[in-house]
Motif scaffolding. Structure first.
Motif, PDB file in Angstrom:
ATOM      1  N   ALA A 125       0.819  -1.217   0.000  1.00 39.93           N
ATOM      2  CA  ALA A 125       0.000   0.000   0.000  1.00 39.93           C
ATOM      3  C   ALA A 125       0.852   1.265   0.000  1.00 39.93           C
ATOM      4  O   ALA A 125       0.382   2.324  -0.420  1.00 39.93           O
ATOM      5  N   ALA A 126       2.104   1.181   0.445  1.00 41.88           N
ATOM      6  CA  ALA A 126       2.983   2.350   0.496  1.00 41.88           C
ATOM      7  C   ALA A 126       3.790   2.540  -0.791  1.00 41.88           C
ATOM      8  O   ALA A 126       4.435   3.570  -0.959  1.00 41.88           O
ATOM      9  N   GLU A 127       3.749   1.577  -1.687  1.00 44.02           N
ATOM     10  CA  GLU A 127       4.521   1.683  -2.930  1.00 44.02           C
ATOM     11  C   GLU A 127       3.935   2.777  -3.830  1.00 44.02           C
ATOM     12  O   GLU A 127       2.716   2.969  -3.868  1.00 44.02           O
ATOM     13  N   PRO A 128       4.780   3.483  -4.588  1.00 41.05           N
ATOM     14  CA  PRO A 128       4.274   4.528  -5.490  1.00 41.05           C
ATOM     15  C   PRO A 128       3.472   3.969  -6.664  1.00 41.05           C
ATOM     16  O   PRO A 128       2.581   4.643  -7.175  1.00 41.05           O
ATOM     17  N   LEU A 129       3.764   2.764  -7.090  1.00 38.62           N
ATOM     18  CA  LEU A 129       3.024   2.130  -8.184  1.00 38.62           C
ATOM     19  C   LEU A 129       2.260   0.946  -7.617  1.00 38.62           C
ATOM     20  O   LEU A 129       2.855  -0.040  -7.183  1.00 38.62           O
ATOM     21  N   ARG A 130       0.942   1.067  -7.596  1.00 37.06           N
ATOM     22  CA  ARG A 130       0.083   0.002  -7.062  1.00 37.06           C
ATOM     23  C   ARG A 130      -0.910  -0.404  -8.138  1.00 37.06           C
ATOM     24  O   ARG A 130      -1.572   0.437  -8.731  1.00 37.06           O
ATOM     25  N   TYR A 131      -1.019  -1.707  -8.334  1.00 38.75           N
ATOM     26  CA  TYR A 131      -1.930  -2.247  -9.332  1.00 38.75           C
ATOM     27  C   TYR A 131      -2.725  -3.367  -8.677  1.00 38.75           C
ATOM     28  O   TYR A 131      -2.258  -4.011  -7.740  1.00 38.75           O
ATOM     29  N   ALA A 132      -3.906  -3.607  -9.205  1.00 40.17           N
ATOM     30  CA  ALA A 132      -4.728  -4.698  -8.683  1.00 40.17           C
ATOM     31  C   ALA A 132      -5.625  -5.216  -9.788  1.00 40.17           C
ATOM     32  O   ALA A 132      -5.840  -4.555 -10.806  1.00 40.17           O
ATOM     33  N   GLY A 133      -6.159  -6.382  -9.531  1.00 43.28           N
ATOM     34  CA  GLY A 133      -7.105  -6.975 -10.453  1.00 43.28           C
ATOM     35  C   GLY A 133      -7.875  -8.075  -9.755  1.00 43.28           C
ATOM     36  O   GLY A 133      -7.445  -8.596  -8.727  1.00 43.28           O
ATOM     37  N   LEU A 134      -9.029  -8.384 -10.302  1.00 41.22           N
ATOM     38  CA  LEU A 134      -9.860  -9.459  -9.780  1.00 41.22           C
ATOM     39  C   LEU A 134      -9.682 -10.648 -10.710  1.00 41.22           C
ATOM     40  O   LEU A 134      -9.850 -10.529 -11.919  1.00 41.22           O
ATOM     41  N   SER A 135      -9.348 -11.784 -10.139  1.00 44.05           N
ATOM     42  CA  SER A 135      -9.107 -12.982 -10.922  1.00 44.05           C
ATOM     43  C   SER A 135     -10.418 -13.698 -11.220  1.00 44.05           C
ATOM     44  O   SER A 135     -11.357 -13.647 -10.431  1.00 44.05           O
ATOM     45  N   SER A 136     -10.452 -14.376 -12.347  1.00 44.81           N
ATOM     46  CA  SER A 136     -11.629 -15.175 -12.672  1.00 44.81           C
ATOM     47  C   SER A 136     -11.617 -16.488 -11.895  1.00 44.81           C
ATOM     48  O   SER A 136     -12.594 -17.214 -11.889  1.00 44.81           O
ATOM     49  N   HIS A 137     -10.499 -16.790 -11.225  1.00 43.27           N
ATOM     50  CA  HIS A 137     -10.373 -18.036 -10.462  1.00 43.27           C
ATOM     51  C   HIS A 137     -10.898 -17.822  -9.041  1.00 43.27           C
ATOM     52  O   HIS A 137     -10.197 -17.310  -8.174  1.00 43.27           O
ATOM     53  N   LYS A 138     -12.137 -18.181  -8.792  1.00 43.64           N
ATOM     54  CA  LYS A 138     -12.772 -18.137  -7.474  1.00 43.64           C
ATOM     55  C   LYS A 138     -12.766 -16.746  -6.838  1.00 43.64           C
ATOM     56  O   LYS A 138     -12.702 -16.607  -5.628  1.00 43.64           O
ATOM     57  N   GLY A 139     -12.793 -15.713  -7.660  1.00 40.06           N
ATOM     58  CA  GLY A 139     -12.890 -14.349  -7.136  1.00 40.06           C
ATOM     59  C   GLY A 139     -11.651 -13.853  -6.412  1.00 40.06           C
ATOM     60  O   GLY A 139     -11.732 -12.941  -5.590  1.00 40.06           O
ATOM     61  N   ALA A 140     -10.498 -14.449  -6.691  1.00 42.69           N
ATOM     62  CA  ALA A 140      -9.266 -14.013  -6.023  1.00 42.69           C
ATOM     63  C   ALA A 140      -8.929 -12.587  -6.433  1.00 42.69           C
ATOM     64  O   ALA A 140      -9.309 -12.110  -7.497  1.00 42.69           O
TER      65      ALA A 140
END
Length: 172
Positions: A37-52
């Motif tokens: 959360a403290a990193e300057p570059l943060r990325y995320a995504g929702l996986s199609s595998h069981k909502g990970a």
């Protein structure tokens, strides 16, 4: 018969006196999440595998390199895996424009390679998973014919808030 019972009792008491093997220490997922959360570059995504949920936090270093961490959460926000991330990008020392990224995430038993375009806003491309076998025969077999799976990934800065908010929580 009594000799057998005494021998058994002696073996049991000797075994109790031996030091117990320490169980592997579980990663401190809260510390890893705080660093992400403290990193300057943060990325995320929702996986199609069981909502990970997939979280990636990284920062550029000298000579076009990237360092950071990745964490995978289940649909209920429980940590499933985390590991360090390192790699390169072709954009020099800034990610203000789209560049090519080649990243490796090291997890217990496997390495994940991410290869594709990245910028301050998103990263995407081909994802390769390579298992790291631990038994000698598996290592030889893996050397001869590596077990690799290939997929696609797309992560964005915009998805960070959604991926770090539990389902059912109020969204701002």
């Amino acid at each position: 018969m009594t000799r057998f019972l005494l021998l058994t009792a002696g073996l049991l008491s000797a075994a109790a006196a031996l030091p117990a093997h320490a169980a592997p220490k579980a990663p401190d997922y809260q510390s890893i999440f705080n660093r992400l959360a403290a990193e300057p570059l943060r990325y995320a995504g929702l996986s199609s595998h069981k909502g990970a949920r997939i979280l990636v936090g990284l920062h550029p270093t000298a000579n076009g390199e990237l360092e950071g961490e990745m964490m995978r959460l289940d649909s209920a926000m429980r940590p499933l895996a985390a590991g360090p991330l390192h790699g390169t990008f072709s954009g020099g020392t800034t990610m203000s424009q789209t560049a090519h990224c080649a990243l490796t995430i090291t997890l217990p038993g496997r390495d994940i390679g991410l290869n594709g375009p990245c910028s301050e806003q998103q990263m995407s491309g081909a994802m390769t998973v390579r298992l790291r076998p631990t038994q000698l025969w598996s290592q030889v077999s893996h050397f001869i014919s590596p077990d690799t799976s290939v997929s696609q990934y797309w992560l964005s800065r915009a998805a960070w808030q959604q991926a770090t908010t539990p389902e059912g929580a109020a969204q701002p």
